[in-house]
Design a protein around this motif. Structure first.
Motif, short mmCIF file in Angstrom:
data_model
loop_
_atom_site.label_atom_id
_atom_site.label_comp_id
_atom_site.label_asym_id
_atom_site.label_seq_id
_atom_site.Cartn_x
_atom_site.Cartn_y
_atom_site.Cartn_z
N HIS A 196 0.83 -1.21 0.00
CA HIS A 196 0.00 0.00 0.00
C HIS A 196 0.87 1.26 0.00
O HIS A 196 0.60 2.22 -0.75
N LEU A 197 1.92 1.28 0.80
CA LEU A 197 2.78 2.46 0.89
C LEU A 197 3.58 2.67 -0.39
O LEU A 197 3.81 3.82 -0.80
N ILE A 203 6.97 4.86 -0.91
CA ILE A 203 7.90 4.31 0.08
C ILE A 203 8.29 2.90 -0.32
O ILE A 203 7.44 2.02 -0.51
N HIS A 204 9.57 2.68 -0.49
CA HIS A 204 10.09 1.34 -0.78
C HIS A 204 10.57 0.73 0.54
O HIS A 204 11.55 1.20 1.13
N CYS A 205 9.90 -0.30 0.98
CA CYS A 205 10.30 -0.96 2.22
C CYS A 205 9.92 -2.44 2.14
O CYS A 205 9.03 -2.84 1.38
N THR A 206 10.60 -3.24 2.92
CA THR A 206 10.26 -4.66 3.03
C THR A 206 9.22 -4.84 4.12
O THR A 206 9.09 -3.99 5.02
N PRO A 207 8.47 -5.94 4.09
CA PRO A 207 7.53 -6.19 5.18
C PRO A 207 8.19 -6.20 6.55
O PRO A 207 7.58 -5.81 7.55
N ALA A 208 9.46 -6.65 6.61
CA ALA A 208 10.16 -6.70 7.90
C ALA A 208 10.34 -5.32 8.51
O ALA A 208 10.41 -5.18 9.74
N GLN A 209 10.40 -4.28 7.67
CA GLN A 209 10.59 -2.92 8.18
C GLN A 209 9.31 -2.33 8.77
O GLN A 209 9.36 -1.30 9.44
N VAL A 210 8.18 -2.96 8.50
CA VAL A 210 6.89 -2.47 9.00
C VAL A 210 6.64 -3.08 10.37
O VAL A 210 6.57 -4.30 10.52
N PRO A 328 -2.03 14.61 -7.17
CA PRO A 328 -1.61 13.24 -6.89
C PRO A 328 -1.12 13.11 -5.45
O PRO A 328 -0.84 14.11 -4.79
N PRO A 329 -1.01 11.87 -4.95
CA PRO A 329 -0.49 11.68 -3.59
C PRO A 329 0.90 12.29 -3.44
O PRO A 329 1.73 12.22 -4.35
N LEU A 330 1.15 12.90 -2.31
CA LEU A 330 2.44 13.54 -2.06
C LEU A 330 3.49 12.50 -1.73
O LEU A 330 3.22 11.49 -1.07
N LEU A 331 4.70 12.76 -2.20
CA LEU A 331 5.82 11.91 -1.81
C LEU A 331 6.13 12.16 -0.35
O LEU A 331 6.28 13.30 0.09
N SER A 332 6.20 11.11 0.42
CA SER A 332 6.46 11.26 1.85
C SER A 332 7.89 11.73 2.09
O SER A 332 8.76 11.63 1.21
N LEU A 333 8.12 12.24 3.29
CA LEU A 333 9.48 12.64 3.67
C LEU A 333 10.40 11.41 3.66
O LEU A 333 11.57 11.49 3.26
N TYR A 334 9.88 10.29 4.10
CA TYR A 334 10.63 9.04 4.08
C TYR A 334 11.02 8.69 2.64
O TYR A 334 12.16 8.32 2.36
#
Length: 532
Positions: A196-197, A203-210, A328-334
């Protein structure tokens, strides 16, 4: 006074278990067992229970069969004890129903009152930390009602669909979910959030980071405890989210307010020395709470540079990112830190309290990969994750498309309400009291000039059943030692705002026109009558 109801507190089965345990105690104490015969001991215990009102009038006694099969005595011995209770007029027999404790208005029964009154401590000593938190973040008015802030449209949530998924996983849980799980959350939900993120926030992240938590305040406090020591500085927006102030203060940090304008956090407003010594910075860059401004790209880059330069951790709270109405959706700070290869440490905070409902109590964090073991270990020691069956239900609900469809429907409703309130507001007040925050979220922010007391306005509205909140209640009081300098006085003035925060998430659409009329009328009359 606090009242606890005690009537009918004992049931037949419990009474039998108590009697059994008493006899077991006698078997381990022969001298006590020799003192009375077993029938006499049974009679004495039951008589005392009745007279002391431990067993309420009308309670059914265990049957003679239950007693002699459960106790170390024969049937005749049990009948002797019950016969003595009948002779004492303490119990009565009802044909085909059994024996019952008798009501005894003429007997001097040592009865307990139906309610036990417990004294409420009036002189509870609060720590200075608790006093500061209570004074700064005290709730304003009811949490629900016309124009109350921070509540989504609860009546529109598809409970039937949600309960099907929730009931399935609650009835068919994995065995490990019922123990002390310390995984950082259910893997399927972490996977769903990561997908979803990536799609909505870049946001590029692995499930482990959530990491799954119960709410955003828990996320903030967890990270504050993990990354900072007691007395360290935490910079946050003012006006800002009182829950963040409470979480940071509860973790022992000294909160330093920083003013906000149309471009978001005024990065240059804080002294370089404070950025250099601060451990954390809490911020709502995509939809500043409560002003509603969006942090500009230049400010975001400046903040990332400061964080990288001073080894400062940024807590980015994206509390209502699913509801953006313009562009459009804003790019997050992350996501920006990832895209620009910034060395800044950013923790992204999200929640389902706005997109679903607050009582779901599921939030999440995205942390750097190398932090995951420490964060999971600290969470396991201090808080634990929300129920895993609930997490699995939400993951499946998201996977099957219910979450995105619900958010899209809600987004259309919220946008229509925001536009309608804005039109009515500007038709009544023009540009005298401008609104901000119209491009996203579940609330609007009206700005008053310095001569109008927003607290008194909010109190007048509350008497009419309208629960908009005064903007000044979101201001974070500075705690610096050198208040007497001109610079700090000017800074404090920039952190103080007057106005109204008007929520529209949980407003009945049919009542919206009349409530808007009442809102405008009450404010107009209050100002016309000379209300400061």
């Amino acid at each position: 006074m606090t009242e606890i109801t005690t009537k009918n507190a004992w049931v037949t089965a419990t009474w039998l278990e108590v009697i059994q345990s008493r006899f077991q105690g006698l078997l381990t104490a022969p001298s006590a067992a020799e003192r009375y015969s077993k029938p006499r001991q049974l009679y004495a215990w039951m008589r005392e229970d009745i007279l002391s009102a431990r067993v309420a009038a009308g309670t059914r006694l265990p049957s003679s069969r239950q007693l002699w099969q459960s106790l170390p005595m024969g049937r005749n011995a049990v009948l002797d004890a019950l016969g003595q209770l009948l002779a004492d007029d303490l119990i009565e027999s009802h044909p085909r129903r059994g024996l019952f404790v008798k009501s005894m208005p003429m007997v001097a029964q040592r009865s307990l009152p139906e309610t036990i009154s417990l004294p409420v401590t009036q002189d509870l000593w609060l720590s200075q930390r608790a006093q500061g938190i209570n004074q700064q973040g005290a709730p304003w008015g009811p949490m629900r009602g016309p124009f109350a802030v921070g509540v989504p449209d609860l009546s529109r949530f598809p409970l039937e669909s949600w309960h099907r998924y929730l009931n399935h996983y609650q009835k068919n849980p994995k065995l490990e979910w019922q123990g002390y799980v310390a995984n950082g959350g259910e893997l399927s939900l972490r996977q769903a959030i990561a997908e979803h993120l990536l799609l909505t926030r870049g946001i590029h992240c692995t499930p482990a980071q959530v990491i799954i938590t119960a709410n955003t305040q828990q996320s903030i406090k967890l990270m504050a405890e993990l990354l900072a020591d007691v007395g360290d500085l935490a910079i946050m927006e003012s006006p800002g989210y009182g829950g963040a102030y409470a979480a940071l203060s509860a973790a022992g940090l000294t909160v330093v307010p920083c003013p906000v304008d149309a471009e978001g956090l005024c990065v240059e407003a804080r002294a370089t020395a404070q950025w250099a010594t601060a451990a954390l910075c809490y911020i709502t860059p995509s939809h500043q709470y409560p002003l509603g401004s969006v942090m500009s790209l230049a400010r975001r880059q400046a903040l990332l540079q400061l964080a990288s330069q001073h080894d400062l951790c940024i807590l980015e709270d994206d509390y209502d990112g699913e509801f953006r109405y313009a562009g459009p959706p804003l790019l997050s700070l992350y996501g920006l830190a990832q895209k620009t290869d910034s060395l800044a440490k950013v923790v992204y905070l999200g929640t389902f309290s706005k997109s679903l409902f607050p009582a779901v109590q599921i939030a999440y964090m995205v942390v750097p990969t190398s932090w995951v073991p420490s964060v999971v270990a600290w969470q396991a020691r201090q808080y634990r994750e929300p129920g895993y069956a609930k997490q699995a239900a939400l993951a499946a609900w998201m996977h099957d498309g219910h979450f995105s469809r619900h958010c899209q429907r809600q987004k259309q409703r919220y946008q229509a309400r925001s536009r309608y309130i804005s039109q009515r507001w500007y038709a009544a007040f023009g540009d005298a009291f401008p609104l901000t925050g119209e491009q996203a979220g579940l609330h609007l922010c009206a700005h008053f000039p310095a001569g109008i007391d927003d607290v008194l306005i909010a109190q007048a509205l509350m008497t009419c059943g309208i629960y908009a909140r005064p903007l000044s209640s979101y201001s974070i009081a500075p705690r610096e030692a050198h208040h007497d300098t001109d610079w700090n006085r000017q800074l404090a003035q920039r952190c103080q705002r007057r106005g109204l925060v008007i929520g529209f998430g949980d407003v009945d659409d049919k009542m919206l026109p009349s409530m808007c009329s009442l809102l405008v009328k009450t404010i107009t009359q209050a100002i016309a009558n000379g209300l400061p």
